[in-house]
Design a protein around this motif. Structure first.
Motif, PDB file in Angstrom:
ATOM      1  N   LYS A  27      -4.238  29.310   8.646  1.00  0.00           N
ATOM      2  CA  LYS A  27      -4.935  28.845   9.766  1.00  0.00           C
ATOM      3  C   LYS A  27      -5.753  30.066  10.094  1.00  0.00           C
ATOM      4  CE  LYS A  27      -1.441  28.824  13.273  1.00  0.00           C
ATOM      5  NZ  LYS A  27      -0.805  30.264  12.691  1.00  0.00           N
TER       6      LYS A  27
ATOM      7  N   THR B 131       8.177  38.209  18.976  1.00  0.00           N
ATOM      8  CA  THR B 131       7.099  37.157  19.755  1.00  0.00           C
ATOM      9  C   THR B 131       7.980  35.872  20.296  1.00  0.00           C
ATOM     10  OG1 THR B 131       6.615  36.193  17.619  1.00  0.00           O
ATOM     11  CG2 THR B 131       5.110  37.890  18.448  1.00  0.00           C
ATOM     12  N   ARG B 132       9.061  35.383  19.388  1.00  0.00           N
ATOM     13  CA  ARG B 132       9.372  34.172  19.795  1.00  0.00           C
ATOM     14  C   ARG B 132      10.097  34.231  21.358  1.00  0.00           C
ATOM     15  NH1 ARG B 132      13.463  36.382  16.373  1.00  0.00           N
ATOM     16  NH2 ARG B 132      15.527  36.494  17.464  1.00  0.00           N
TER      17      ARG B 132
ATOM     18  N   GLY C 208      -3.446  28.370  16.619  1.00  0.00           N
ATOM     19  CA  GLY C 208      -2.240  28.672  17.295  1.00  0.00           C
ATOM     20  C   GLY C 208      -1.463  27.742  16.897  1.00  0.00           C
ATOM     21  N   ARG C 209      -0.664  27.271  17.819  1.00  0.00           N
ATOM     22  CA  ARG C 209       0.681  26.222  17.736  1.00  0.00           C
ATOM     23  C   ARG C 209       0.223  25.141  18.911  1.00  0.00           C
ATOM     24  NH1 ARG C 209       1.209  30.236  15.088  1.00  0.00           N
ATOM     25  NH2 ARG C 209       2.964  31.298  14.287  1.00  0.00           N
ATOM     26  N   ASP C 210      -0.433  25.169  19.622  1.00  0.00           N
ATOM     27  CA  ASP C 210      -0.503  24.213  20.655  1.00  0.00           C
ATOM     28  C   ASP C 210      -2.020  24.129  21.063  1.00  0.00           C
ATOM     29  OD1 ASP C 210      -1.018  26.813  21.851  1.00  0.00           O
ATOM     30  OD2 ASP C 210       0.204  26.516  23.716  1.00  0.00           O
ATOM     31  N   GLN C 211      -2.951  24.394  20.238  1.00  0.00           N
ATOM     32  CA  GLN C 211      -4.426  24.389  20.758  1.00  0.00           C
ATOM     33  C   GLN C 211      -5.018  22.749  20.768  1.00  0.00           C
ATOM     34  OE1 GLN C 211      -5.995  27.442  21.892  1.00  0.00           O
ATOM     35  NE2 GLN C 211      -3.893  27.425  22.060  1.00  0.00           N
TER      36      GLN C 211
ATOM     37  N   ARG D 181      11.101  24.762  20.618  1.00  0.00           N
ATOM     38  CA  ARG D 181      11.141  25.367  22.057  1.00  0.00           C
ATOM     39  C   ARG D 181      10.699  24.218  23.137  1.00  0.00           C
ATOM     40  NH1 ARG D 181       7.014  29.056  19.978  1.00  0.00           N
ATOM     41  NH2 ARG D 181       4.996  27.639  20.063  1.00  0.00           N
TER      42      ARG D 181
ATOM     43  N   ASP E 266       9.645  27.982  16.659  1.00  0.00           N
ATOM     44  CA  ASP E 266       8.146  27.363  17.163  1.00  0.00           C
ATOM     45  C   ASP E 266       8.440  26.056  17.376  1.00  0.00           C
ATOM     46  OD1 ASP E 266       6.924  29.820  17.251  1.00  0.00           O
ATOM     47  OD2 ASP E 266       5.865  29.502  15.308  1.00  0.00           O
TER      48      ASP E 266
ATOM     49  N   THR F  23      -5.198  32.866  19.060  1.00  0.00           N
ATOM     50  CA  THR F  23      -4.386  32.835  20.079  1.00  0.00           C
ATOM     51  C   THR F  23      -2.922  33.424  19.932  1.00  0.00           C
ATOM     52  OG1 THR F  23      -3.156  30.440  19.709  1.00  0.00           O
ATOM     53  CG2 THR F  23      -5.390  30.604  21.128  1.00  0.00           C
ATOM     54  N   GLY F  24      -2.475  33.454  18.656  1.00  0.00           N
ATOM     55  CA  GLY F  24      -1.185  34.461  18.399  1.00  0.00           C
ATOM     56  C   GLY F  24      -1.452  35.763  18.863  1.00  0.00           C
TER      57      GLY F  24
ATOM     58  N   ARG G 133       0.400  43.739  14.723  1.00  0.00           N
ATOM     59  CA  ARG G 133       0.820  42.920  13.638  1.00  0.00           C
ATOM     60  C   ARG G 133       2.091  43.575  12.815  1.00  0.00           C
ATOM     61  NH1 ARG G 133      -2.301  38.630  13.932  1.00  0.00           N
ATOM     62  NH2 ARG G 133      -4.085  39.126  15.166  1.00  0.00           N
TER      63      ARG G 133
ATOM     64  N   ARG H 260      10.985  31.746  12.520  1.00  0.00           N
ATOM     65  CA  ARG H 260      10.044  31.567  13.606  1.00  0.00           C
ATOM     66  C   ARG H 260       9.584  30.003  13.380  1.00  0.00           C
ATOM     67  NH1 ARG H 260       5.113  35.113  14.056  1.00  0.00           N
ATOM     68  NH2 ARG H 260       4.819  34.979  11.912  1.00  0.00           N
TER      69      ARG H 260
ATOM     70  N   ALA I  97       7.114  33.578  23.462  1.00  0.00           N
ATOM     71  CA  ALA I  97       6.319  32.094  23.096  1.00  0.00           C
ATOM     72  C   ALA I  97       6.873  31.146  23.748  1.00  0.00           C
ATOM     73  CB  ALA I  97       6.124  31.929  21.624  1.00  0.00           C
TER      74      ALA I  97
HETATM   75  O1   DC Z   1       0.145  32.992  14.545  1.00  0.00           O
HETATM   76  P1   DC Z   1       0.829  34.219  14.760  1.00  0.00           P
HETATM   77  O2   DC Z   1       1.871  34.586  13.636  1.00  0.00           O
HETATM   78  O3   DC Z   1       0.074  35.430  14.983  1.00  0.00           O
HETATM   79  O4   DC Z   1       1.547  33.909  16.372  1.00  0.00           O
HETATM   80  C1   DC Z   1       2.676  35.151  16.987  1.00  0.00           C
HETATM   81  C2   DC Z   1       3.635  34.264  17.654  1.00  0.00           C
HETATM   82  O5   DC Z   1       2.953  33.548  18.888  1.00  0.00           O
HETATM   83  C3   DC Z   1       4.444  33.364  17.107  1.00  0.00           C
HETATM   84  O6   DC Z   1       5.756  33.445  17.341  1.00  0.00           O
HETATM   85  C4   DC Z   1       4.133  31.965  17.357  1.00  0.00           C
HETATM   86  C5   DC Z   1       3.272  32.142  18.865  1.00  0.00           C
HETATM   87  N1   DC Z   1       2.507  31.364  19.230  1.00  0.00           N
HETATM   88  C6   DC Z   1       2.414  30.423  20.117  1.00  0.00           C
HETATM   89  O7   DC Z   1       3.634  30.230  20.361  1.00  0.00           O
HETATM   90  N2   DC Z   1       1.507  29.583  20.506  1.00  0.00           N
HETATM   91  C7   DC Z   1       0.453  29.837  20.010  1.00  0.00           C
HETATM   92  N3   DC Z   1      -0.828  29.098  20.403  1.00  0.00           N
HETATM   93  C8   DC Z   1       0.049  31.143  19.267  1.00  0.00           C
HETATM   94  C9   DC Z   1       1.081  31.597  18.667  1.00  0.00           C
END
Ligand code: DC
Length: 230
Positions: free
Chosen positions: A13, A95-96, A126-129, A184, A181, A31-32, A87, A177, A99
């Motif tokens: 993505k 990061t978890r 991201g994950r929640d966009q 949560r 992810d 957004t990560g 990175r 992750r 997040a």
């Molecule tokens: O996509 P990434 O690997 O760069 O994301 C880094 C961390 O941020 C990963 O643990 C998931 C979290 N994340 C999130 O919870 N919500 C988002 N919108 C983007 C990333």
């Protein structure tokens, strides 16, 4: 026009969002990178990564900037450029905690919406966009691939960056992750309502971009000979 792309680590993505934005001539938001810069700030401050109060304070007060363009994103923390520092495997492994913090997520989602309003057009990933930040996006995508394929892609990125990691380490990290992810309580990774679901396992990045553009065209958001229509 707001385009959201969600999916797990290594689904393609980030590259897809960057290349799609460049093709459309609009900014992209990784957004990560926002969760990563807060993670770096928390690690450097040496705070307890399970302290909701401390993490929320860092998310609200950390002096970080995102420089967004159609072909780049640069991240700074204070006076430093931390585009590469966010990175590393060390940041990945923490990061978890960031997040999972409701206060951090509230602050970052608010900032994402602000950027959306300010810029007007955005490819955001991201994950929640599509589920939380922009539920009314013009089009939403969810990219996925098998865990092995995703670990291979991540390993490739790490090796290119000169990090010494093994496939097994990356696979374990991606697996942890995925689980954190998806499980949560706030902003979990989920397929947003109305999202176009694409399995990128057998696809090249060029094929992913062509697939995304075909959907944009079908939705009347893009013409092959022109830029974005909104
Ligand atoms: O996509 P990434 O690997 O760069 O994301 C880094 C961390 O941020 C990963 O643990 C998931 C979290 N994340 C999130 O919870 N919500 C988002 N919108 C983007 C990333």
């Amino acid at each position: 026009m707001i385009i959201t792309i969600d999916g797990p680590a290594g689904s393609g993505k980030s590259t897809a969002a960057r290349k799609l934005a460049a093709r459309l001539g609009i900014p992209y938001l990784d957004t990560g990178a926002m969760y990563r810069v807060i993670t770096l700030a928390a690690l450097e401050a040496g705070v307890d990564l399970e302290s909701e109060d401390m993490l929320t304070r860092i998310a609200n007060e950390a002096n970080y900037e995102l420089d967004l363009g159609p072909t780049h994103i640069r991240v700074s923390l204070g006076a430093r450029d931390v585009t590469e520092a966010i990175r590393t495997m060390r940041v990945n492994n923490h990061t978890r905690f960031i997040a999972a913090s409701p206060g951090v997520r509230r602050a970052l989602v608010e900032k994402q919406r602000q950027l959306g309003r300010q810029l007007g057009s955005l490819v955001t990933e991201g994950r929640d966009q599509g589920s939380v930040a922009f539920p009314n996006a013009d089009i939403k995508f969810y990219l996925d691939a098998t865990v092995e394929r995703r670990a291979e892609r991540r390993l490739h990125d790490f090796l290119a960056d000169g990090e010494e990691v093994t496939f097994e380490e990356v696979l374990a990290n991606v697996d942890v992750r995925d689980r954190t992810d998806s499980s949560r309580i706030v902003g979990p990774l989920t397929v947003p309502a109305g999202a176009v679901h694409i399995d990128t396992t057998p696809m090249t990045i060029a094929e992913v971009i062509e697939t995304l553009l075909a959907h944009l065209r079908q939705a009347g958001l893009w013409q092959p000979n022109g830029a974005a229509s909104k």
